[in-house]
Motif scaffolding. Structure first.
Motif, PDB file in Angstrom:
ATOM      1  N   HIS A   1      36.554  47.651  42.568  1.00  0.00           N
ATOM      2  CA  HIS A   1      36.819  46.757  43.993  1.00  0.00           C
ATOM      3  C   HIS A   1      36.924  46.566  45.036  1.00  0.00           C
ATOM      4  CE1 HIS A   1      39.911  44.440  40.054  1.00  0.00           C
ATOM      5  NE2 HIS A   1      38.571  44.833  40.081  1.00  0.00           N
ATOM      6  N   VAL A   2      37.610  48.050  45.931  1.00  0.00           N
ATOM      7  CA  VAL A   2      37.483  48.462  46.725  1.00  0.00           C
ATOM      8  C   VAL A   2      35.741  48.797  47.022  1.00  0.00           C
ATOM      9  CG1 VAL A   2      38.525  50.000  48.437  1.00  0.00           C
ATOM     10  CG2 VAL A   2      39.506  49.505  47.718  1.00  0.00           C
ATOM     11  N   VAL A   3      35.183  49.617  46.161  1.00  0.00           N
ATOM     12  CA  VAL A   3      33.905  50.215  46.195  1.00  0.00           C
ATOM     13  C   VAL A   3      32.703  49.280  46.950  1.00  0.00           C
ATOM     14  CG1 VAL A   3      32.022  51.894  45.174  1.00  0.00           C
ATOM     15  CG2 VAL A   3      34.716  52.787  45.254  1.00  0.00           C
ATOM     16  N   ALA A   4      32.941  48.109  45.373  1.00  0.00           N
ATOM     17  CA  ALA A   4      32.388  46.782  45.761  1.00  0.00           C
ATOM     18  C   ALA A   4      32.658  46.046  47.151  1.00  0.00           C
ATOM     19  CB  ALA A   4      32.872  46.016  44.611  1.00  0.00           C
TER      20      ALA A   4
ATOM     21  N   PRO B   1      19.831  40.176  50.447  1.00  0.00           N
ATOM     22  CA  PRO B   1      20.218  39.045  49.960  1.00  0.00           C
ATOM     23  C   PRO B   1      20.863  39.136  48.342  1.00  0.00           C
ATOM     24  CG  PRO B   1      18.357  40.824  48.943  1.00  0.00           C
ATOM     25  CD  PRO B   1      18.349  41.602  50.378  1.00  0.00           C
ATOM     26  N   HIS B   2      22.174  40.441  48.805  1.00  0.00           N
ATOM     27  CA  HIS B   2      22.661  40.491  47.342  1.00  0.00           C
ATOM     28  C   HIS B   2      24.186  39.503  47.534  1.00  0.00           C
ATOM     29  CE1 HIS B   2      20.998  44.081  47.922  1.00  0.00           C
ATOM     30  NE2 HIS B   2      20.475  44.200  46.594  1.00  0.00           N
ATOM     31  N   MET B   3      24.715  38.651  46.474  1.00  0.00           N
ATOM     32  CA  MET B   3      25.393  37.775  46.198  1.00  0.00           C
ATOM     33  C   MET B   3      26.766  38.788  45.702  1.00  0.00           C
ATOM     34  SD  MET B   3      24.226  34.503  45.160  1.00  0.00           S
ATOM     35  CE  MET B   3      23.612  34.869  43.630  1.00  0.00           C
ATOM     36  N   LEU B   4      28.043  38.085  45.955  1.00  0.00           N
ATOM     37  CA  LEU B   4      29.516  39.159  45.411  1.00  0.00           C
ATOM     38  C   LEU B   4      28.855  38.905  43.979  1.00  0.00           C
ATOM     39  CD1 LEU B   4      31.802  40.260  46.283  1.00  0.00           C
ATOM     40  CD2 LEU B   4      33.123  38.473  46.752  1.00  0.00           C
ATOM     41  N   LEU B   5      28.610  37.518  43.003  1.00  0.00           N
ATOM     42  CA  LEU B   5      28.128  37.753  41.917  1.00  0.00           C
ATOM     43  C   LEU B   5      27.799  38.965  41.698  1.00  0.00           C
ATOM     44  CD1 LEU B   5      29.074  35.735  39.667  1.00  0.00           C
ATOM     45  CD2 LEU B   5      26.679  34.392  39.716  1.00  0.00           C
ATOM     46  N   ASP B   6      26.658  39.200  42.259  1.00  0.00           N
ATOM     47  CA  ASP B   6      25.703  40.824  41.690  1.00  0.00           C
ATOM     48  C   ASP B   6      26.732  41.505  41.661  1.00  0.00           C
ATOM     49  OD1 ASP B   6      23.627  38.694  42.423  1.00  0.00           O
ATOM     50  OD2 ASP B   6      22.895  39.696  43.528  1.00  0.00           O
ATOM     51  N   LEU B   7      27.982  41.602  42.247  1.00  0.00           N
ATOM     52  CA  LEU B   7      28.054  43.452  41.952  1.00  0.00           C
ATOM     53  C   LEU B   7      29.559  42.825  40.859  1.00  0.00           C
ATOM     54  CD1 LEU B   7      28.975  43.644  45.998  1.00  0.00           C
ATOM     55  CD2 LEU B   7      28.062  45.056  44.212  1.00  0.00           C
TER      56      LEU B   7
ATOM     57  N   GLY C   1      36.529  38.887  45.750  1.00  0.00           N
ATOM     58  CA  GLY C   1      36.193  38.404  46.726  1.00  0.00           C
ATOM     59  C   GLY C   1      37.753  38.749  47.809  1.00  0.00           C
ATOM     60  N   LYS C   2      39.010  38.374  47.011  1.00  0.00           N
ATOM     61  CA  LYS C   2      40.257  38.113  47.720  1.00  0.00           C
ATOM     62  C   LYS C   2      39.772  40.286  48.466  1.00  0.00           C
ATOM     63  CE  LYS C   2      44.888  38.514  46.639  1.00  0.00           C
ATOM     64  NZ  LYS C   2      45.837  38.309  46.064  1.00  0.00           N
ATOM     65  N   THR C   3      39.830  40.953  47.132  1.00  0.00           N
ATOM     66  CA  THR C   3      39.541  42.236  48.327  1.00  0.00           C
ATOM     67  C   THR C   3      38.471  42.340  49.506  1.00  0.00           C
ATOM     68  OG1 THR C   3      39.612  43.498  46.140  1.00  0.00           O
ATOM     69  CG2 THR C   3      38.805  44.752  47.569  1.00  0.00           C
ATOM     70  N   PHE C   4      37.599  41.877  49.221  1.00  0.00           N
ATOM     71  CA  PHE C   4      36.277  41.544  50.347  1.00  0.00           C
ATOM     72  C   PHE C   4      36.688  41.083  51.803  1.00  0.00           C
ATOM     73  CE2 PHE C   4      33.902  38.516  52.606  1.00  0.00           C
ATOM     74  CZ  PHE C   4      32.593  39.845  52.870  1.00  0.00           C
ATOM     75  N   LEU C   5      37.701  39.385  51.421  1.00  0.00           N
ATOM     76  CA  LEU C   5      38.466  39.234  52.762  1.00  0.00           C
ATOM     77  C   LEU C   5      39.541  39.924  53.376  1.00  0.00           C
ATOM     78  CD1 LEU C   5      38.279  35.147  51.190  1.00  0.00           C
ATOM     79  CD2 LEU C   5      37.306  35.962  52.765  1.00  0.00           C
ATOM     80  N   VAL C   6      40.127  40.930  52.729  1.00  0.00           N
ATOM     81  CA  VAL C   6      41.678  41.821  53.057  1.00  0.00           C
ATOM     82  C   VAL C   6      40.738  42.792  53.592  1.00  0.00           C
ATOM     83  CG1 VAL C   6      42.641  43.928  52.680  1.00  0.00           C
ATOM     84  CG2 VAL C   6      42.775  40.764  51.157  1.00  0.00           C
TER      85      VAL C   6
END
Length: 190
Positions: free
Chosen positions: A127-130, A143-149, A161-166
């Protein structure tokens, strides 16, 4: 029983209890030793593999932890292994998204920053890597979305998304909103 002798009564009936960590004379009841530390290694079966129980403390170790082999890491070795695993995972996931080397290096730097701020603790490494890769996607405008990961890792997009925001908040990284680039205007004529 032990082959020791009691200093008080001279008795040889000494009870050594490893569980309590003491040695007691059976003749006079004197405690001869307390908090005994043994240098024995005990093994236990865990899921088909043997594991060392407790910690080996040698008399000449000077308080240092011994090295039980390649699977046992302390301090810098563990951190180096964590960073190496993260770099491999970032490269693997980034290549699946066809990201260039600059983006992969930037994601690795974000991971190191997160590790230094202890943001990786309690979170899955994937999750942290993504989240680090997605930070790069947002800052570099790829052009990548979080959905791709999420699809590649088979992880809920809201968890990523939560990990990304933190990470974005704690690392003070301004991640621009998606679609802030040049706008395409289509004019329809009749």
């Amino acid at each position: 029983m032990s082959s020791r002798t009691c200093l008080n009564c001279g008795g040889t009936a000494i009870d050594v209890d490893q569980a309590r960590g003491d040695a007691v004379c059976m003749g006079c009841g004197s405690v001869l030793e307390d908090n005994i530390i043994v240098s024995e290694v005990e093994f236990a079966d865990r899921g088909g593999s043997a594991r060392a129980m407790g910690q080996f403390v040698a008399g000449d170790s000077g308080g240092k932890n011994p090295n039980f082999g390649d699977a046992y890491h302390t301090g810098r070795e563990s951190r180096a292994q964590t960073l190496s695993n993260a770099k491999n995972n970032i490269n693997t996931l980034g290549r699946q998204l066809q990201m260039n080397q600059h983006c992969l290096d930037t994601a690795y730097n974000f991971y190191k920053m997160a590790l230094n701020k202890r943001l990786t603790y309690g979170r899955r490494s994937a999750h942290v890597v993504a989240a680090c890769l997605y930070l790069v996607c947002r800052t570099e405008g790829t052009p990548h979305m979080l959905l791709d990961l999420s699809d590649i890792l088979q992880v809920n997009v809201y968890v990523l998304g939560k990990t990304f925001l933190v990470l974005a908040r704690e690392l003070c990284i301004n991640a621009p909103a998606i679609g802030t680039g040049p706008q395409l205007t289509i004019t329809v004529t009749s």
